[in-house]
Write a protein that holds these residues in place. Structure first.
Motif, PDB file in Angstrom:
ATOM      1  N   ILE A   9       0.838  -1.200   0.000  1.00  0.00           N
ATOM      2  CA  ILE A   9       0.000   0.000   0.000  1.00  0.00           C
ATOM      3  C   ILE A   9       0.871   1.247   0.000  1.00  0.00           C
ATOM      4  N   HIS A  10       1.978   1.167   0.758  1.00  0.00           N
ATOM      5  CA  HIS A  10       2.829   2.343   0.913  1.00  0.00           C
ATOM      6  C   HIS A  10       4.283   1.882   0.984  1.00  0.00           C
ATOM      7  N   ILE A  11       5.142   2.545   0.224  1.00  0.00           N
ATOM      8  CA  ILE A  11       6.572   2.252   0.242  1.00  0.00           C
ATOM      9  C   ILE A  11       7.326   3.550   0.421  1.00  0.00           C
ATOM     10  N   THR A  12       8.364   3.506   1.250  1.00  0.00           N
ATOM     11  CA  THR A  12       9.241   4.665   1.421  1.00  0.00           C
ATOM     12  C   THR A  12      10.654   4.251   1.029  1.00  0.00           C
ATOM     13  N   VAL A  13      11.264   5.034   0.163  1.00  0.00           N
ATOM     14  CA  VAL A  13      12.650   4.787  -0.240  1.00  0.00           C
ATOM     15  C   VAL A  13      13.432   6.083  -0.123  1.00  0.00           C
ATOM     16  N   SER A  14      14.725   5.953   0.010  1.00  0.00           N
ATOM     17  CA  SER A  14      15.602   7.114   0.062  1.00  0.00           C
ATOM     18  C   SER A  14      15.903   7.580  -1.358  1.00  0.00           C
ATOM     19  N   GLU A  15      16.070   8.875  -1.500  1.00  0.00           N
ATOM     20  CA  GLU A  15      16.419   9.415  -2.807  1.00  0.00           C
ATOM     21  C   GLU A  15      17.727   8.793  -3.282  1.00  0.00           C
ATOM     22  N   GLY A  16      17.741   8.371  -4.531  1.00  0.00           N
ATOM     23  CA  GLY A  16      18.927   7.722  -5.082  1.00  0.00           C
ATOM     24  C   GLY A  16      18.899   6.209  -4.974  1.00  0.00           C
ATOM     25  N   ALA A  17      18.025   5.686  -4.132  1.00  0.00           N
ATOM     26  CA  ALA A  17      17.933   4.229  -3.977  1.00  0.00           C
ATOM     27  C   ALA A  17      17.113   3.647  -5.123  1.00  0.00           C
ATOM     28  N   SER A  18      17.238   2.325  -5.280  1.00  0.00           N
ATOM     29  CA  SER A  18      16.452   1.663  -6.321  1.00  0.00           C
ATOM     30  C   SER A  18      15.049   1.379  -5.808  1.00  0.00           C
ATOM     31  N   LEU A  19      14.147   1.137  -6.762  1.00  0.00           N
ATOM     32  CA  LEU A  19      12.733   0.971  -6.437  1.00  0.00           C
ATOM     33  C   LEU A  19      12.170  -0.213  -7.201  1.00  0.00           C
ATOM     34  N   GLU A  20      11.345  -0.999  -6.527  1.00  0.00           N
ATOM     35  CA  GLU A  20      10.557  -2.009  -7.220  1.00  0.00           C
ATOM     36  C   GLU A  20       9.156  -2.014  -6.633  1.00  0.00           C
ATOM     37  N   LEU A  21       8.166  -1.812  -7.466  1.00  0.00           N
ATOM     38  CA  LEU A  21       6.766  -1.872  -7.063  1.00  0.00           C
ATOM     39  C   LEU A  21       6.158  -3.131  -7.670  1.00  0.00           C
TER      40      LEU A  21
END
Lengths: 114, 112
Positions: A9-21
């Motif tokens: 429902i909600h994901i928090t990542v740091s700027e510059g980090a990779s992301l997978e939804l």
């Protein structure tokens, strides 16, 4: 019946980090798959789509997604997240001969930490 | 220059009233849609029109009536508004089905 599940429902990542939804779909055949993004107070914008062919599709804003038939998944990825990527992300499926009827997942809200 | 526009952007009204939301697209598309986004951000299609002909009509109460005077316009009229109609309504358009849908900015309807 077709359905789409976005488990997060909600994901928090740091700027510059990779992301997978994550996105999983249910459909009897190969569906048409989409990822849309919705910024606060805005309409939806298409990031990318999969109809056939190469299972790794490139989209706008540096996003990509991979269709995995064996896992019924269509996960969205970005190697380095920017603060402006904070938004709601929707995975959607359209079945064959459905006249444009998009079935959306519940959405994943992405927050980006500085 | 707006591709898909909706009016009004905000609509606050009392229960029992009748209201309309207008949608126009200048993309030359032949297919237009109405979606409803509820308070949990869940999006569900309501209607679609192709060349002014109703194609998709989901299980929507009869109080909702779409009207397409021409290919560039798809309006949504709602009779006897209820509290549960409060939502954001999005109009979208595409060139045929199985194609990118372009969304309008949404109309936030609040029924008091």
């Amino acid at each position: 019946a077709q359905s789409v599940t976005q488990p997060d429902i909600h994901i928090t990542v740091s700027e510059g980090a990779s992301l997978e939804l994550r996105c999983n779909y249910s459909y009897g055949a190969t569906p048409y798959l989409f990822w849309y993004v919705q910024s606060p107070g805005q309409g939806l914008q298409l990031l990318l789509k999969y109809f056939s062919g190469d299972t790794l599709v490139q989209g706008i804003k540096g996003f990509e997604a991979e269709f995995k038939r064996s896992q019924s998944s269509f996960n969205l990825r970005k190697p380095s997240v920017h603060w402006s990527d904070a938004a709601e992300y929707f995975c959607a499926v359209e079945g064959y001969n459905q006249g444009g009827k998009l079935i959306f997942g519940q959405g994943t809200e992405l927050s980006v930490k500085p | 220059d707006t591709a898909v526009s909706q009016t009004p952007k905000y609509l606050v009204t009392q229960m029992g009233n009748d209201k309309s939301i207008k949608c126009e697209q200048n993309l030359g598309h032949d297919t237009m849609y109405w979606y409803k986004q509820d308070s949990k951000k869940f999006l569900k299609i309501m209607f679609s029109y192709n060349n002014k002909e109703l194609i998709i009509n989901e299980t929507v109460p009869n109080r909702f009536s779409p009207k397409s005077p021409d290919k560039a316009h798809l309006n949504l009229h709602i009779n006897s508004l209820e509290l549960g109609d409060s939502a954001v309504y999005f109009c979208a358009s595409s060139q045929g089905a199985v194609n990118e849908q372009f969304f309008g900015p949404g109309t936030r309807l609040t029924v008091l």
